[in-house]
Design a protein around this motif. Structure first.
Motif, PDB file in Angstrom:
ATOM      1  N   GLU A  83      11.175  43.437  55.313  1.00  0.00           N
ATOM      2  CA  GLU A  83       9.840  44.583  55.337  1.00  0.00           C
ATOM      3  C   GLU A  83       9.844  44.979  53.962  1.00  0.00           C
ATOM      4  O   GLU A  83       8.574  45.267  53.653  1.00  0.00           O
ATOM      5  CB  GLU A  83      10.878  45.749  55.967  1.00  0.00           C
ATOM      6  N   ARG A  84      10.801  44.858  52.919  1.00  0.00           N
ATOM      7  CA  ARG A  84      10.275  45.357  51.574  1.00  0.00           C
ATOM      8  C   ARG A  84       9.372  44.377  50.852  1.00  0.00           C
ATOM      9  O   ARG A  84       8.590  44.897  50.120  1.00  0.00           O
ATOM     10  CB  ARG A  84      11.661  45.161  50.907  1.00  0.00           C
ATOM     11  N   SER A  85       9.449  43.062  51.391  1.00  0.00           N
ATOM     12  CA  SER A  85       8.406  42.064  50.665  1.00  0.00           C
ATOM     13  C   SER A  85       7.022  42.463  51.120  1.00  0.00           C
ATOM     14  O   SER A  85       6.011  42.011  50.089  1.00  0.00           O
ATOM     15  CB  SER A  85       8.805  40.543  51.214  1.00  0.00           C
ATOM     16  N   GLN A  86       6.845  43.030  52.116  1.00  0.00           N
ATOM     17  CA  GLN A  86       5.414  43.515  52.337  1.00  0.00           C
ATOM     18  C   GLN A  86       4.984  44.629  51.309  1.00  0.00           C
ATOM     19  O   GLN A  86       3.488  45.101  51.431  1.00  0.00           O
ATOM     20  CB  GLN A  86       5.518  43.963  53.838  1.00  0.00           C
ATOM     21  N   MET A  87       5.866  45.342  50.936  1.00  0.00           N
ATOM     22  CA  MET A  87       5.580  46.443  49.971  1.00  0.00           C
ATOM     23  C   MET A  87       5.436  46.165  48.555  1.00  0.00           C
ATOM     24  O   MET A  87       4.782  47.059  47.697  1.00  0.00           O
ATOM     25  CB  MET A  87       6.346  47.532  50.349  1.00  0.00           C
ATOM     26  N   LEU A  88       5.586  45.054  48.033  1.00  0.00           N
ATOM     27  CA  LEU A  88       5.698  44.600  46.645  1.00  0.00           C
ATOM     28  C   LEU A  88       4.732  43.880  46.217  1.00  0.00           C
ATOM     29  O   LEU A  88       4.140  43.034  47.029  1.00  0.00           O
ATOM     30  CB  LEU A  88       7.085  43.948  46.475  1.00  0.00           C
ATOM     31  N   LEU A  89       4.206  44.253  44.800  1.00  0.00           N
ATOM     32  CA  LEU A  89       3.374  43.303  44.251  1.00  0.00           C
ATOM     33  C   LEU A  89       4.043  42.337  43.356  1.00  0.00           C
ATOM     34  O   LEU A  89       3.582  41.190  43.341  1.00  0.00           O
ATOM     35  CB  LEU A  89       2.464  44.257  43.170  1.00  0.00           C
ATOM     36  N   SER A  90       5.271  42.342  42.632  1.00  0.00           N
ATOM     37  CA  SER A  90       6.004  41.552  42.040  1.00  0.00           C
ATOM     38  C   SER A  90       7.369  42.076  41.853  1.00  0.00           C
ATOM     39  O   SER A  90       7.411  43.415  42.214  1.00  0.00           O
ATOM     40  CB  SER A  90       5.434  41.366  40.723  1.00  0.00           C
TER      41      SER A  90
END
Length: 281
Positions: free
Chosen positions: A154-161
């Motif tokens: 879920e967190r991966s969808q929120m990150l740019l890098s």
């Protein structure tokens, strides 16, 4: 230009013993002359080269605390602006469980959002009590932690890098401990010239005594894995005005300016002022 070319060819013939003025002879003669000059220059420069005594210990052994085997991991997450609140809520729901679970030999020293510096950034600092074995133990257990795996997805969808480093703490800095707040935290990151970490440590071992009156020194770390020759200093202040007054007071102390002058071995300095996430620090 023709007479000069003939002169060079004659010199090449004398040097190499060749039968005639060929272009290859000219090139070889020029190369030999440059090689000779370079050798002379190397010999001359060697007279002034600083001789470095071989060390029997790694920098990490000389600079880190001997009484503990703590290893630190710092994480920098650049969050999509529209997801920052959701990201904070998600991490607040999951990360404290790892911090409190005694089966995981790790603790979350602090969570921050950047105010000034790189925007929409979250910073996490973890401590692994027991060094690399504790780190590997945590990593292996997390591979089988279904809640954490869902959290990462879920967190991966929120990150740019995102990026991280493994750190050791300087022996002369305070052990990072929670403190009464609210506070703001300043993370100053220095990228040093390779080979100057010992010099940096020696100077800051003296300089840190000038920055203890207001208990602003939270922790000092240097990188072990990730980008190398990087130093992080973490400071705590009541607010920005308190930060300004505390820093100005240090410059009025005799000796502080000298120590700062001798740490002029920095290739790059970045600075971020952060607020702490609600549940920690």
């Amino acid at each position: 230009m023709a007479p000069r070319l003939c002169s060079i060819s004659a010199a090449a013939r004398r040097l190499l013993g060749g039968p005639g003025p060929r272009a290859g002879d000219v090139a070889a003669a020029a190369a030999a002359r440059f090689y000779s000059k370079d050798n002379e220059g190397s010999w001359f420069r060697s007279l002034f080269v600083h001789k470095v005594d071989p060390r029997k210990d790694a920098h990490s052994t000389l600079l880190s605390k001997k009484e503990t085997s703590n290893l630190y991991k710092i994480q920098f997450h650049n969050v999509k602006p529209e997801y920052l609140d959701a990201y904070n809520s998600l991490t607040e729901a999951v990360l404290p469980k790892l911090h409190l679970d005694e089966d995981y030999p790790c603790s979350l020293v602090g969570n921050w959002n950047t105010w000034y510096g790189e925007q929409d950034q979250a910073v996490h600092l973890w401590r692994f009590s027991g060094g690399y074995p504790a780190l590997m133990d945590c990593m292996n257990k997390l591979k089988n932690n279904k809640e954490y795996l869902e959290f990462r997805k879920e967190r991966s969808q929120m990150l740019l890098s995102r990026r991280n480093q493994l750190l050791l703490e300087f022996s002369f800095w305070n052990e990072p401990q929670p403190r009464a707040g609210p506070n703001i935290y300043e993370l100053r990151t220095y990228k040093l010239k390779p080979g100057t970490m010992i010099e940096w440590g020696n100077n800051w071992a003296r300089a840190i005594k000038y920055r203890q009156e207001n208990q602003e020194a939270v922790g000092g770390f240097f990188s072990q894995i990730g980008e190398l020759y990087v130093v992080h200093h973490l400071w705590a202040y009541k607010d920005l005005q308190s930060r300004e007054e505390t820093r100005n007071a240090a410059w009025r102390k005799r000796g502080w300016d000298e120590n700062v002058y001798y740490t002029g071995i920095v290739l790059h300095l970045s600075e971020a002022v952060s607020s702490s996430v609600r549940w920690r620090w």
